[in-house]
Structures are given as C-alpha cells and as structure tokens.
Enzyme design. Structure first.
Site, PDB file in Angstrom:
ATOM      1  N   CYS A 144      34.601 -39.118  16.961  1.00  0.00           N
ATOM      2  CA  CYS A 144      33.643 -39.817  17.822  1.00  0.00           C
ATOM      3  C   CYS A 144      34.282 -40.599  18.962  1.00  0.00           C
ATOM      4  O   CYS A 144      33.817 -40.527  20.103  1.00  0.00           O
ATOM      5  CB  CYS A 144      32.789 -40.786  17.012  1.00  0.00           C
ATOM      6  SG  CYS A 144      32.749 -40.555  15.251  1.00  0.00           S
ATOM      7  N   CYS A 200      36.642 -40.114  12.745  1.00  0.00           N
ATOM      8  CA  CYS A 200      35.913 -40.723  13.857  1.00  0.00           C
ATOM      9  C   CYS A 200      36.843 -41.364  14.870  1.00  0.00           C
ATOM     10  O   CYS A 200      36.745 -41.119  16.068  1.00  0.00           O
ATOM     11  CB  CYS A 200      34.927 -41.761  13.326  1.00  0.00           C
ATOM     12  SG  CYS A 200      34.011 -42.599  14.633  1.00  0.00           S
ATOM     13  N   GLY A 243      26.596 -24.093  17.863  1.00  0.00           N
ATOM     14  CA  GLY A 243      25.395 -24.651  18.474  1.00  0.00           C
ATOM     15  C   GLY A 243      25.058 -26.038  18.004  1.00  0.00           C
ATOM     16  O   GLY A 243      23.988 -26.554  18.323  1.00  0.00           O
ATOM     17  N   THR A 283      29.531 -41.135  10.819  1.00  0.00           N
ATOM     18  CA  THR A 283      30.394 -42.271  10.527  1.00  0.00           C
ATOM     19  C   THR A 283      29.616 -43.501  10.067  1.00  0.00           C
ATOM     20  O   THR A 283      29.996 -44.136   9.069  1.00  0.00           O
ATOM     21  CB  THR A 283      31.250 -42.609  11.764  1.00  0.00           C
ATOM     22  OG1 THR A 283      32.108 -41.502  12.028  1.00  0.00           O
ATOM     23  CG2 THR A 283      32.077 -43.860  11.537  1.00  0.00           C
ATOM     24  N   LYS A 341      36.238 -38.428  21.575  1.00  0.00           N
ATOM     25  CA  LYS A 341      35.218 -37.573  22.209  1.00  0.00           C
ATOM     26  C   LYS A 341      34.405 -38.369  23.215  1.00  0.00           C
ATOM     27  O   LYS A 341      34.152 -37.911  24.335  1.00  0.00           O
ATOM     28  CB  LYS A 341      34.318 -36.996  21.130  1.00  0.00           C
ATOM     29  CG  LYS A 341      33.096 -36.254  21.656  1.00  0.00           C
ATOM     30  CD  LYS A 341      32.045 -36.130  20.579  1.00  0.00           C
ATOM     31  CE  LYS A 341      31.450 -37.475  20.233  1.00  0.00           C
ATOM     32  NZ  LYS A 341      30.500 -37.399  19.088  1.00  0.00           N
ATOM     33  N   GLY A 352      31.345 -25.368  11.940  1.00  0.00           N
ATOM     34  CA  GLY A 352      31.144 -25.961  10.618  1.00  0.00           C
ATOM     35  C   GLY A 352      32.334 -26.780  10.180  1.00  0.00           C
ATOM     36  O   GLY A 352      33.422 -26.709  10.763  1.00  0.00           O
ATOM     37  N   GLU A 381      46.525 -43.044   2.863  1.00  0.00           N
ATOM     38  CA  GLU A 381      46.166 -42.199   4.000  1.00  0.00           C
ATOM     39  C   GLU A 381      47.368 -41.360   4.390  1.00  0.00           C
ATOM     40  O   GLU A 381      48.426 -41.895   4.736  1.00  0.00           O
ATOM     41  CB  GLU A 381      45.709 -43.054   5.177  1.00  0.00           C
ATOM     42  CG  GLU A 381      45.399 -42.270   6.432  1.00  0.00           C
ATOM     43  CD  GLU A 381      44.381 -41.156   6.210  1.00  0.00           C
ATOM     44  OE1 GLU A 381      44.759 -39.980   6.406  1.00  0.00           O
ATOM     45  OE2 GLU A 381      43.237 -41.467   5.838  1.00  0.00           O
ATOM     46  N   GLU A 415      10.942 -47.804  28.885  1.00  0.00           N
ATOM     47  CA  GLU A 415       9.548 -48.241  28.857  1.00  0.00           C
ATOM     48  C   GLU A 415       8.587 -47.102  28.524  1.00  0.00           C
ATOM     49  O   GLU A 415       7.468 -47.339  28.073  1.00  0.00           O
ATOM     50  CB  GLU A 415       9.158 -48.888  30.185  1.00  0.00           C
ATOM     51  CG  GLU A 415       9.098 -47.939  31.365  1.00  0.00           C
ATOM     52  CD  GLU A 415       8.713 -48.657  32.660  1.00  0.00           C
ATOM     53  OE1 GLU A 415       7.608 -49.223  32.698  1.00  0.00           O
ATOM     54  OE2 GLU A 415       9.521 -48.654  33.609  1.00  0.00           O
ATOM     55  N   TYR A 427      26.152 -30.313  17.303  1.00  0.00           N
ATOM     56  CA  TYR A 427      26.453 -31.388  18.246  1.00  0.00           C
ATOM     57  C   TYR A 427      27.886 -31.336  18.760  1.00  0.00           C
ATOM     58  O   TYR A 427      28.140 -31.634  19.931  1.00  0.00           O
ATOM     59  CB  TYR A 427      26.108 -32.748  17.638  1.00  0.00           C
ATOM     60  CG  TYR A 427      27.002 -33.214  16.515  1.00  0.00           C
ATOM     61  CD1 TYR A 427      28.078 -34.055  16.758  1.00  0.00           C
ATOM     62  CD2 TYR A 427      26.758 -32.849  15.195  1.00  0.00           C
ATOM     63  CE1 TYR A 427      28.892 -34.498  15.733  1.00  0.00           C
ATOM     64  CE2 TYR A 427      27.563 -33.280  14.169  1.00  0.00           C
ATOM     65  CZ  TYR A 427      28.632 -34.114  14.432  1.00  0.00           C
ATOM     66  OH  TYR A 427      29.440 -34.540  13.417  1.00  0.00           O
ATOM     67  N   ALA A 452      22.793 -39.705  17.632  1.00  0.00           N
ATOM     68  CA  ALA A 452      22.887 -39.292  19.030  1.00  0.00           C
ATOM     69  C   ALA A 452      23.795 -38.082  19.153  1.00  0.00           C
ATOM     70  O   ALA A 452      24.716 -37.883  18.358  1.00  0.00           O
ATOM     71  CB  ALA A 452      23.432 -40.433  19.896  1.00  0.00           C
ATOM     72  N   ASP A 460      31.918 -37.928   4.421  1.00  0.00           N
ATOM     73  CA  ASP A 460      31.797 -36.486   4.636  1.00  0.00           C
ATOM     74  C   ASP A 460      32.243 -35.652   3.444  1.00  0.00           C
ATOM     75  O   ASP A 460      31.835 -34.494   3.312  1.00  0.00           O
ATOM     76  CB  ASP A 460      32.604 -36.067   5.871  1.00  0.00           C
ATOM     77  CG  ASP A 460      31.990 -36.565   7.169  1.00  0.00           C
ATOM     78  OD1 ASP A 460      30.968 -37.272   7.105  1.00  0.00           O
ATOM     79  OD2 ASP A 460      32.544 -36.263   8.241  1.00  0.00           O
ATOM     80  N   SER A 497      36.610 -44.465   8.194  1.00  0.00           N
ATOM     81  CA  SER A 497      35.680 -45.580   8.362  1.00  0.00           C
ATOM     82  C   SER A 497      35.061 -46.026   7.044  1.00  0.00           C
ATOM     83  O   SER A 497      34.974 -47.225   6.755  1.00  0.00           O
ATOM     84  CB  SER A 497      34.578 -45.188   9.348  1.00  0.00           C
ATOM     85  OG  SER A 497      35.131 -44.894  10.621  1.00  0.00           O
ATOM     86  N   GLY A 498      34.608 -45.079   6.218  1.00  0.00           N
ATOM     87  CA  GLY A 498      33.984 -45.437   4.953  1.00  0.00           C
ATOM     88  C   GLY A 498      34.959 -46.031   3.961  1.00  0.00           C
ATOM     89  O   GLY A 498      34.662 -47.036   3.298  1.00  0.00           O
ATOM     90  N   HIS A 525      10.454 -53.042  32.832  1.00  0.00           N
ATOM     91  CA  HIS A 525      10.240 -52.236  34.034  1.00  0.00           C
ATOM     92  C   HIS A 525      11.157 -52.707  35.165  1.00  0.00           C
ATOM     93  O   HIS A 525      11.354 -53.906  35.347  1.00  0.00           O
ATOM     94  CB  HIS A 525       8.782 -52.350  34.475  1.00  0.00           C
ATOM     95  CG  HIS A 525       8.455 -51.538  35.688  1.00  0.00           C
ATOM     96  ND1 HIS A 525       8.292 -50.166  35.636  1.00  0.00           N
ATOM     97  CD2 HIS A 525       8.284 -51.898  36.982  1.00  0.00           C
ATOM     98  CE1 HIS A 525       8.020 -49.726  36.859  1.00  0.00           C
ATOM     99  NE2 HIS A 525       8.011 -50.765  37.700  1.00  0.00           N
ATOM    100  N   GLU A 549      28.606 -30.977  22.713  1.00  0.00           N
ATOM    101  CA  GLU A 549      29.335 -32.077  23.360  1.00  0.00           C
ATOM    102  C   GLU A 549      30.583 -31.576  24.085  1.00  0.00           C
ATOM    103  O   GLU A 549      30.840 -31.966  25.232  1.00  0.00           O
ATOM    104  CB  GLU A 549      29.705 -33.126  22.313  1.00  0.00           C
ATOM    105  CG  GLU A 549      28.504 -33.918  21.825  1.00  0.00           C
ATOM    106  CD  GLU A 549      28.794 -34.771  20.613  1.00  0.00           C
ATOM    107  OE1 GLU A 549      28.002 -35.683  20.328  1.00  0.00           O
ATOM    108  OE2 GLU A 549      29.820 -34.532  19.922  1.00  0.00           O
TER     109      GLU A 549
END
Length: 453
Positions: free
Chosen positions: A48, A43, A176, A312, A51, A263, A35, A442, A178, A342, A304, A15-16, A437, A182
């Site tokens: 991402c 990602c 432990g 990302t 996943k 890691g 590449e 809210e 993300y 997130a 990274d 992505s970068g 609402h 996930e």
C-alpha cells in the site's frame, strides 16, 4: 513464573502482527516477534505505502497539463526520472522500516530478524535458536501468485515492479483486481504504453457493477488499452529483450515487461504447521474461529494468512481484537460488515457496504440514487473525466446499505461516509445533513430522486 520463554510469540512483523505484539506487551505480556524480511510487512514494504507514493508520482503528468487552464506557464517541457522516483520511494520505505523497529523496541517487544518455524504447538525454531511460548500468533501475510504457463519466468509481480531498474516503455498488466488496475494507472501516468488484460468480462469483480463499468470507461480515456475476456497463454523472450505474449484470442502482443496481478496466496509453506497440528484449507490459509483461534487452542492467526479480507486495516483490527481479548480482559470480535475500502486507480474508487447486486440478491426492495458529473477542477481544464457517486438504499427501512464512488478524493470521502453506513444511517438522515459546498462530497447528501428501484 511461566514455563515458557514468552507469553506471546508473533510470527510476522507486518501491520497486524506488530499491532498485536505492541498492544499485548502494553497489557503486561512478555512478547517477541520474528520477521525474516523487513519489519512493516506487505503494506509498508511492498504494498500500500510504496504503491500510493507511485500513484502520487503518476498523477503529476495530468496536473502539469491542467495547470495552463489556471494561468500557470511551465518554463519548459516536464521530464520524468523513474530512477529518482524509485530511489526516493526506497528512502521512505527505509525510514518506515526503522520507525517500526523503534515502535517494537519502545513497546518492549523483542525482535528476531529471522524466520520462525513450528517444531510443536509451543516451540519454534527461530534462526539458530529454539524458543517456547505460551501462545503463538501467526501473522505471516501472503504473496503474489502467477499461473503455470510457458515463459512465466520472464514475468514480474507487484513485488518486482517496485524495484525495476528502468521504466518499461511498453507493459502488459494481467489481472482485473485492485492491484492490476492500480499498477496499470501508475505506469500509464508515468508515460508507459499500458495494456490491461483480464480474463473476466469486466474489471474489479465483486465491486458494484456501475463502479466497474464507469472505471473501465475512465481508464480507457486515459490511454490504457483494456482487453477483457483476454488472457496470456505463453511468454516468449525475443532476441532484442522484448517479450512476445500469446493471447487467448489467437493474437500476439509485444511488450518490454509483463506484470501478473492474478491472485495472492498465504505464506504458510514451510512454516511447520503440520508439526503444530494447525489446520489449513486447500489454498494453505490458516483456518480460524470468530475469535481468531485455530484448531489448536494456544495458536491464533490474523491478516492475509487467513485469506478472509485482505486489507491492512482489517489485519490491524484483528490484531487489536486478539490482544484486547486475550491479554486486556476486554473481549470483542472483529466484524466484517460495511468495511470501507479504496482502489487507488486513476480516478480512484471508494466503496462501503453492499453493492446494488448484493443488495438485490438479499431479496429486499432497494432504491438506487446516482449522480455523474464533471469534477469542478476540470471545468477549466476541459478534461473529460467524470465522477460517479451512488447510494443503495433499503426501500422499506430507508437505511443506506451501500455507498460507492469513482472520482478524485474517493478514498478520503468514503472514510466519513463509512461511519454513517456502519451506524445504519438512513437516506433521510443523509438528506438532512448540510452539504459542504462547493465539493464533490456534497453529492452524497443532495441526491434526491431515485434512478432505479
């Protein structure tokens, strides 16, 4: 005329790297990118995006259960096909890989589908070709790492988890962070018996303590066997193909698969950085300045591979900063404060700004606002899942220092809250905002009484 083949050569089409290449080309630079795997990077190809697709798939089990409370009757017992989900996921990743290639071609960026290795600060060996560039951008990302324990060859990482031929009936996820949290939710939602093993005292180290504790309680409710202060010391393959895990508490656990999410490390091995004179730290991460520049003036790095913030959107912003500054005549530096993020756990986590612990460590007085409640959709389903929302406020200035949430749509909600936190909004301004609402969001503008200070 330039003395080099290219004005800019980007190593790594994640992505970068892709963003930097396209924007630099748009400013008139002659750009190429290399590449060795598939275009899109971690990602899009093995992170991402796939996943999130699996997270969507995993949530249907609860949706089917809850539907009856809303008057829906399913014609029969729902069944799940792992092979169908993986095949459809692969088809979407193939589509995205093609889109990224078209974006590069449409931006006049030449793509080399080969590995690029430094020969010197301006020269690269790309497959069987030698090319030169005035500037080189390193955007090669990172890879999962695993511990050196007996039997580790029988374990998988998130890379392999996306391509398992069969869904494991019993799986242990080690870690432990993300990624571990996930994938534990994904496998549990799809029907596997899941154990989440973490050597620390609570999952999601570095997140707000209330968020960590709340999510731990929620994932246990969903049937995940959470074992903290527990690690795997050895893996032994059994005659029936199962795996016996030796744990630090002296007990054993038998599973069909064990996934390590303990890691990641930068992809700098074998890149020829020594030949170019580029400095790295002890983990192999490329050292850069605030302007994304290495110790070699014409070589830069983003994403990274620098081991700063492994997200990302951060890599994309860094790629933009590089291209705008070097080729667009619009210099700016990436800042790393108040980055919304997130965790697509079940339920998901959204967070931006300082945790309560970080805010208190800075020495100022803070006020804490919290709300815990059952999401409205579960008032009929009867599900015991609870949402948590939290604001950390500077008592002296009234500025909202951090916002944190565990619950449905947390990622969508925190994106908007992130703008307010980044702009330095005060709690009074939150309070003055009219609530939408009925919604969960809210709560962020209706919490009035501090619960701690």
């Amino acid at each position: 005329m330039s003395d080099y083949d290219y004005d800019l050569f980007v190593i790594g089409a994640g992505s970068g790297g892709v963003r930097a290449a396209r924007v630099a080309s748009g400013y008139g630079a002659k750009v190429a990118i290399a590449e060795e795997s598939r275009v899109g990077g971690t990602c899009v190809i093995r992170g991402c995006v796939p996943k999130k697709l699996l997270v969507y798939g995993a949530h249907f089990s609860e949706d089917f259960e809850d539907a009856s409370a809303y008057g829906w009757t399913l014609p029969g017992e729902p069944t799940f096909s792992w092979k169908t989900l993986i095949a459809n996921k692969d088809r979407e990743i193939d589509r995205l890989n093609g889109i990224y290639k078209k974006l590069l071609a449409g931006s006049d960026v030449e793509l080399f589908e080969s590995r690029a290795v430094f020969k010197d600060a301006h020269t690269l060996q790309v497959g069987d070709q030698t090319v030169t560039a005035e500037r080189i951008l390193i955007a090669v990302g990172g890879h999962p790492t695993v511990p050196d324990i007996p039997g580790i060859e029988h374990a998988i990482t998130s890379n392999e988890a996306f391509h398992l031929e069969d869904q494991p009936k019993r799986i242990a996820v080690v870690g432990g962070g993300y990624i571990a949290v996930e994938f534990a939710g994904i496998f549990a939602g799809l029907g596997s018996d899941v154990s989440l093993l973490y050597r620390g005292e609570q999952i999601l180290r570095g997140f707000d303590r209330d968020i960590r504790n709340h999510l731990a309680e929620e994932i246990v409710k969903k049937g995940i066997d959470l074992k903290v202060e527990t690690n795997v010391t050895a893996i032994e393959k059994q005659a029936d193909g199962s795996l016996k895990l030796a744990l630090t508490d002296g007990s054993d656990m038998v599973v069909d698969a064990v996934m390590f999410a303990t890691g990641r490390a930068p992809n700098t091995s074998g890149l020829g950085l020594d030949e170019a004179g580029v400095e790295t730290n002890r983990k192999g991460a490329v050292l850069i300045s605030s302007g994304l520049q290495t110790n070699i003036d014409n070589i830069y790095a983003v994403g990274d591979v620098t081991d700063r913030v492994q997200l990302t959107p951060v890599a994309i912003k860094e790629g933009m900063a590089f291209a705008d500054t070097v080729y667009g005549g619009k210099p700016w530096h990436m800042t790393y404060q108040a980055i919304p993020t997130a965790v697509f756990s079940q339920p998901p986590v959204g967070t931006v700004g300082l945790s309560e612990e970080e805010a208190r460590a800075k020495g100022g007085e803070v006020l804490i606002f919290k709300s815990t409640f059952r999401p409205m959709r579960h008032t009929l389903s009867g599900r015991e899942e609870k949402t948590l929302m939290k604001l950390v406020v500077d008592k002296t200035t009234d500025v909202v220092l951090g916002a944190h949430m565990v619950g449905p749509d947390a990622a969508e909600i925190i994106q908007g809250i992130g703008i307010a936190v980044r702009m330095g909004a005060t709690k009074a301004q939150f309070d003055q905002t009219v609530a939408v609402h009925p919604s969960a969001a809210e709560e962020f503008v209706t919490m009035r009484t501090p619960v701690g200070g």
